[in-house]
Design an enzyme around this catalytic site. Structure first.
Site, PDB file in Angstrom:
ATOM      1  N   PRO A  72       0.958  -1.070  -0.083  1.00 36.15           N
ATOM      2  CA  PRO A  72      -0.105  -0.036   0.063  1.00 36.15           C
ATOM      3  C   PRO A  72       0.782   1.192   0.085  1.00 36.15           C
ATOM      4  O   PRO A  72       1.873   1.273   0.478  1.00 36.15           O
ATOM      5  CB  PRO A  72      -0.771  -0.272   1.157  1.00 36.15           C
ATOM      6  CG  PRO A  72       0.030  -1.170   2.158  1.00 36.15           C
ATOM      7  CD  PRO A  72       0.535  -2.046   1.191  1.00 36.15           C
ATOM      8  N   ASN A  73       0.238   2.222  -0.611  1.00 33.84           N
ATOM      9  CA  ASN A  73       0.868   3.566  -0.667  1.00 33.84           C
ATOM     10  C   ASN A  73       2.189   3.804  -1.587  1.00 33.84           C
ATOM     11  O   ASN A  73       2.455   4.873  -1.924  1.00 33.84           O
ATOM     12  CB  ASN A  73       0.861   4.198   0.449  1.00 33.84           C
ATOM     13  CG  ASN A  73      -0.261   4.296   1.343  1.00 33.84           C
ATOM     14  OD1 ASN A  73      -1.092   4.748   0.874  1.00 33.84           O
ATOM     15  ND2 ASN A  73      -0.355   3.839   2.396  1.00 33.84           N
ATOM     16  N   ALA A  97       3.112  -0.835   4.734  1.00 38.80           N
ATOM     17  CA  ALA A  97       2.548  -0.808   6.175  1.00 38.80           C
ATOM     18  C   ALA A  97       2.068  -2.195   6.847  1.00 38.80           C
ATOM     19  O   ALA A  97       2.032  -2.386   7.821  1.00 38.80           O
ATOM     20  CB  ALA A  97       1.544   0.472   6.532  1.00 38.80           C
ATOM     21  N   ARG A 109      12.965   4.692  12.485  1.00 36.38           N
ATOM     22  CA  ARG A 109      11.840   5.335  12.439  1.00 36.38           C
ATOM     23  C   ARG A 109      10.916   5.071  13.818  1.00 36.38           C
ATOM     24  O   ARG A 109      11.578   4.528  14.888  1.00 36.38           O
ATOM     25  CB  ARG A 109      10.986   5.141  11.381  1.00 36.38           C
ATOM     26  CG  ARG A 109      11.831   5.482  10.015  1.00 36.38           C
ATOM     27  CD  ARG A 109      11.195   5.235   8.586  1.00 36.38           C
ATOM     28  NE  ARG A 109      10.019   6.106   8.624  1.00 36.38           N
ATOM     29  CZ  ARG A 109       9.139   5.857   7.700  1.00 36.38           C
ATOM     30  NH1 ARG A 109       9.377   4.847   6.747  1.00 36.38           N
ATOM     31  NH2 ARG A 109       8.048   6.768   7.479  1.00 36.38           N
ATOM     32  N   ASN A 117       8.137  -5.446  -0.734  1.00 36.29           N
ATOM     33  CA  ASN A 117       8.157  -4.221   0.142  1.00 36.29           C
ATOM     34  C   ASN A 117       6.553  -4.148   0.536  1.00 36.29           C
ATOM     35  O   ASN A 117       5.717  -3.741  -0.456  1.00 36.29           O
ATOM     36  CB  ASN A 117       8.633  -3.104  -0.618  1.00 36.29           C
ATOM     37  CG  ASN A 117       8.365  -1.822   0.173  1.00 36.29           C
ATOM     38  OD1 ASN A 117       7.771  -1.971   1.398  1.00 36.29           O
ATOM     39  ND2 ASN A 117       8.932  -0.680  -0.367  1.00 36.29           N
ATOM     40  N   ARG A 163       4.908  11.015  -2.010  1.00 35.95           N
ATOM     41  CA  ARG A 163       4.317  10.793  -0.724  1.00 35.95           C
ATOM     42  C   ARG A 163       5.854  11.189   0.241  1.00 35.95           C
ATOM     43  O   ARG A 163       6.821  10.367  -0.010  1.00 35.95           O
ATOM     44  CB  ARG A 163       4.086   9.315  -0.683  1.00 35.95           C
ATOM     45  CG  ARG A 163       3.983   8.767   0.616  1.00 35.95           C
ATOM     46  CD  ARG A 163       3.926   7.303   0.557  1.00 35.95           C
ATOM     47  NE  ARG A 163       3.679   6.666   1.994  1.00 35.95           N
ATOM     48  CZ  ARG A 163       4.013   5.461   2.181  1.00 35.95           C
ATOM     49  NH1 ARG A 163       4.575   4.607   1.271  1.00 35.95           N
ATOM     50  NH2 ARG A 163       3.729   5.123   3.513  1.00 35.95           N
ATOM     51  N   HIS A 197      12.566  -2.494   1.968  1.00 38.04           N
ATOM     52  CA  HIS A 197      12.054  -1.103   2.130  1.00 38.04           C
ATOM     53  C   HIS A 197      13.042  -0.114   1.642  1.00 38.04           C
ATOM     54  O   HIS A 197      14.195  -0.304   1.734  1.00 38.04           O
ATOM     55  CB  HIS A 197      11.951  -1.058   3.758  1.00 38.04           C
ATOM     56  CG  HIS A 197      11.104  -2.037   4.292  1.00 38.04           C
ATOM     57  ND1 HIS A 197       9.810  -2.174   4.352  1.00 38.04           N
ATOM     58  CD2 HIS A 197      11.624  -2.958   5.290  1.00 38.04           C
ATOM     59  CE1 HIS A 197       9.425  -2.983   5.081  1.00 38.04           C
ATOM     60  NE2 HIS A 197      10.465  -3.468   5.389  1.00 38.04           N
ATOM     61  N   GLU A 214      12.893  -9.149   2.090  1.00 39.78           N
ATOM     62  CA  GLU A 214      12.191  -8.136   2.639  1.00 39.78           C
ATOM     63  C   GLU A 214      12.816  -6.959   2.244  1.00 39.78           C
ATOM     64  O   GLU A 214      13.984  -6.871   2.382  1.00 39.78           O
ATOM     65  CB  GLU A 214      12.057  -8.008   4.259  1.00 39.78           C
ATOM     66  CG  GLU A 214      11.390  -6.965   4.793  1.00 39.78           C
ATOM     67  CD  GLU A 214      11.071  -7.091   6.335  1.00 39.78           C
ATOM     68  OE1 GLU A 214      11.585  -8.017   7.010  1.00 39.78           O
ATOM     69  OE2 GLU A 214      10.725  -5.987   6.915  1.00 39.78           O
ATOM     70  N   TYR A 224      11.004   9.101   1.712  1.00 40.24           N
ATOM     71  CA  TYR A 224      10.958   8.206   0.608  1.00 40.24           C
ATOM     72  C   TYR A 224      11.973   8.274  -0.657  1.00 40.24           C
ATOM     73  O   TYR A 224      12.212   7.600  -1.467  1.00 40.24           O
ATOM     74  CB  TYR A 224       9.788   7.651   0.152  1.00 40.24           C
ATOM     75  CG  TYR A 224       9.176   6.759   1.458  1.00 40.24           C
ATOM     76  CD1 TYR A 224       9.488   5.658   1.908  1.00 40.24           C
ATOM     77  CD2 TYR A 224       7.964   7.495   1.958  1.00 40.24           C
ATOM     78  CE1 TYR A 224       8.795   5.355   3.093  1.00 40.24           C
ATOM     79  CE2 TYR A 224       7.413   7.088   3.150  1.00 40.24           C
ATOM     80  CZ  TYR A 224       7.793   5.756   3.626  1.00 40.24           C
ATOM     81  OH  TYR A 224       6.856   5.059   4.793  1.00 40.24           O
TER      82      TYR A 224
END
Ligand code: DQA
Length: 145
Positions: free
Chosen positions: A10-11, A77, A107, A74, A18, A100, A98, A23
Site C-alpha cells: 500500500p501507498n 505498512a 523510525r 516491500n 509521498r 524497504h 524483505e 522516501y
C-alpha cells in the site's frame, strides 16, 4: 532463467510525491526501471506489481508458489501488521527478501516489528530506490545467478 517476483504494498504507488524527505523523489516506475535493468543484466525475469489491498497481495504470494523462484516484497505498512501475509509467505518455498526504501528501525517504534522478517532470508532497507536493484541482485545470487 531465474524468475523473480517483486511485489509492492500500500501507498507505494505514491512514491515520488509521498513524504519525499523519507522516501525520496524516485517514483515506483523509477524503482521498477532500476530493478528491471538489474534483472536484465543478470539474465533473470522480473514480474513487478503493486497493490493497496492486503488480500490481493496474499493472492499474489500464493500464485508465486508456481510462478516465482524468489520473491521480493516491500509490503509497506502491512509489513508491521499482516499475519495473513506472514502466513502466505510461509507457504512459499523459495527465498523471500524483505525490502524497504527507508530504514524502519530508525523510525517510529511501530515500524520496528515486521511480520515479513521472520520468514525472509534477508532484509534490504534504507537505500532508497537503489534498494530495488540490490534486492534483485540478492535474489539472483540466492538462486545461483
Ligand atoms: C516502507 C516502510 C513502511 O514502514 C511504510 O509503511 C511504507 C514504506 C519503505 O519502503 O520504507 O509504506 O515499506
Amino acid at each position: 532463467m531465474a524468475r523473480i517476483w517483486l511485489l509492492n504494498g500500500p501507498n507505494l504507488n505514491l512514491l515520488g510525491v509521498r513524504e519525499p524527505a523519507v522516501y525520496g523523489r524516485a517514483t515506483l516506475a523509477d524503482c521498477e526501471a532500476l530493478a528491471r535493468a538489474r534483472a536484465g543484466a543478470l539474465g533473470a525475469t522480473l514480474d513487478f506489481r503493486q497493490s493497496n489491498h492486503e488480500g490481493v497481495l496474499v493472492d499474489w504470494i500464493q500464485a508465486a508458489r508456481d510462478g516465482a523462484d524468489a520473491l521480493i516484497l516491500n509490503a509497506g505498512a502491512y509489513t508491521h501488521t499482516s499475519v495473513a501475509i506472514h502466513d502466505a509467505l510461509k507457504a512459499f518455498e523459495g527465498p523471500v527478501i524483505e525490502l524497504h526504501l527507508s530504514n524502519p528501525h530508525a523510525r517510529e517504534p511501530f515500524r520496528h516489528r515486521s511480520f515479513v522478517g521472520p520468514v525472509a532470508r534477508g532484509v534490504i532497507a534504507g537505500f532508497g530506490a537503489q534498494g530495488y536493484a540490490l534486492a534483485v541482485d540478492a535474489a539472483a545470487g540466492l538462486l545461483g545467478g
